[in-house]
Design an enzyme around this catalytic site. Structure first.
Site, PDB file in Angstrom:
ATOM      1  N   CYS A   1       0.805  -1.229   0.000  1.00  0.00           N
ATOM      2  CA  CYS A   1       0.000   0.000   0.000  1.00  0.00           C
ATOM      3  C   CYS A   1       0.835   1.274   0.000  1.00  0.00           C
ATOM      4  CB  CYS A   1      -0.937   0.012   1.202  1.00  0.00           C
ATOM      5  SG  CYS A   1      -2.043  -1.418   1.279  1.00  0.00           S
TER       6      CYS A   1
ATOM      7  N   HIS B   1      -3.836   7.001   3.549  1.00  0.00           N
ATOM      8  CA  HIS B   1      -4.108   5.750   2.846  1.00  0.00           C
ATOM      9  C   HIS B   1      -5.553   5.342   3.099  1.00  0.00           C
ATOM     10  CE1 HIS B   1      -4.016   1.744   1.373  1.00  0.00           C
ATOM     11  NE2 HIS B   1      -3.929   1.174   2.564  1.00  0.00           N
TER      12      HIS B   1
ATOM     13  N   ASN C   1      -9.981  -0.600  -0.176  1.00  0.00           N
ATOM     14  CA  ASN C   1      -8.530  -0.430  -0.124  1.00  0.00           C
ATOM     15  C   ASN C   1      -7.936  -0.924  -1.444  1.00  0.00           C
ATOM     16  OD1 ASN C   1      -5.793  -0.526   0.359  1.00  0.00           O
ATOM     17  ND2 ASN C   1      -5.940  -1.615   2.297  1.00  0.00           N
TER      18      ASN C   1
END
Length: 331
Positions: free
Chosen positions: A113, A258, A288
């Site tokens: 990520c 994020h 996500n």
């Protein structure tokens, strides 16, 4: 030493929408349960035959168009992905072929990520030193292919998508509105890797019938521990970025964390004393998207007019490894 500016951005989301109601048809879960724990209402899933480099290609074209440049102008392309199209060659090579960016050096980076922020930091160094001029940084993920769709603790969290940013040298002296990268800050702690991993698929554990039976080729996560680490790490990275720039959260006009989980985002905001109106959130729509999370959010924030000349943008990210980081950008 030169400054680095963001010349253009772009993003691409597959057209197929997978809602919480859709997931409830295959798992013992429901929309209320998912939303209350994650804030996610839907996510995008690739169409049959749609690949990681396809997503990256569409996002890259938009970034190039936004920057008013062509693939032939690119000196380098960095693709951040944990879902590469093949084990060999890199997805960046496949993207280069699709774009016909024949002059560009290309490679993938694998910090999950946090990949886009890491890639942006790498590109910033090349541009600052004058080694290269135009670098395309892409985050592209097909997370739907590496999820255990029988595990409701993980499969509800992720989605597919891609985002890209084209970086280049700022004018000297830099002019207002050039979107200058002020700093990037990178961190990691490899001792915690077992908390979020895909155990099989590399040389440590090859694919065998037993591996597939046990689901070791798919994402496995200790959700509670990852939750705590994500909050601590992104808060610390944000504070370091602000302290080194002699800024406070009051100076920040927009915060892009994020996009993993709204509970994580809310906890970070509370710790940083960041008001809700300063935070950009789109995890409810896309879930996500791992390495694509930050560039998709950045592109949407720009398109929605959330950033204006002179604004200070703070970015924070966290991913498997563990690897995390932050960036400050003057718009």
């Amino acid at each position: 030493m030169r400054k680095t500016t963001i010349l253009g951005t772009g993003s691409y989301l597959p057209s197929k929408v997978l809602t919480n109601q859709d997931i409830s048809k295959i798992l013992d879960t429901n929309d209320e349960w998912i939303v209350s724990r994650t804030g996610i209402r839907e996510r995008r899933i690739v169409a049959e035959g749609e690949t990681c480099s396809d997503l990256a290609y569409h996002a890259s074209l938009k970034a190039l168009e936004d920057a008013e440049l062509t693939p032939n102008d690119l000196d380098m392309m960095i693709v951040a992905t944990l879902t590469p199209e093949k084990r060999l060659p890199s997805t960046a090579c496949l993207l280069q072929d699709k774009l016909q960016a024949k002059k560009a050096a290309v490679y993938d980076i694998g910090v999950a990520c946090s990949g886009f922020v890491y890639g942006m930091s790498i590109a910033d160094q090349y541009i600052q030193t004058g080694t290269l001029n135009h670098i395309l940084v892409v985050g592209s993920e097909v997370m739907s292919k590496v999820l255990n769709w029988k595990d409701r603790s993980t499969c509800i969290l992720f989605g597919d998508g891609a985002g890209a940013a084209l970086l280049g040298p700022a004018k000297t002296p830099a002019k207002t509105g050039e979107k200058i990268i002020l700093s990037t800050h990178l961190f990691s702690n490899g001792s915690l890797y077992r908390l979020l991993e895909m155990p099989a698929g590399g040389t440590a554990m090859e694919w065998t019938p037993d591996v597939f039976e046990q689901g070791y080729h798919l994402v496995k996560m200790d959700g509670k521990q990852v939750f705590r680490e994500a909050i601590e790490s992104m808060v610390d990275a944000s504070k370091i970025a602000l302290q080194k720039a002699h800024k406070t959260m009051e100076d920040v006009n927009l915060f892009i964390p994020h996009q993993a989980n709204t509970r994580i985002i809310d906890a970070i905001a509370k710790r940083l004393k960041c008001p809700e109106e300063k935070i950009f959130v789109n995890v409810d729509k896309y879930g996500n998207t791992s390495g694509a999370s930050i560039p998709i959010a950045l592109d949407e924030a720009i398109k929605q007019g959330r950033l204006k000349k002179g604004d200070l943008l703070l970015i924070a990210t966290f991913g498997a490894g563990f690897a995390w980081g932050s960036a400050l950008i003057r718009w």
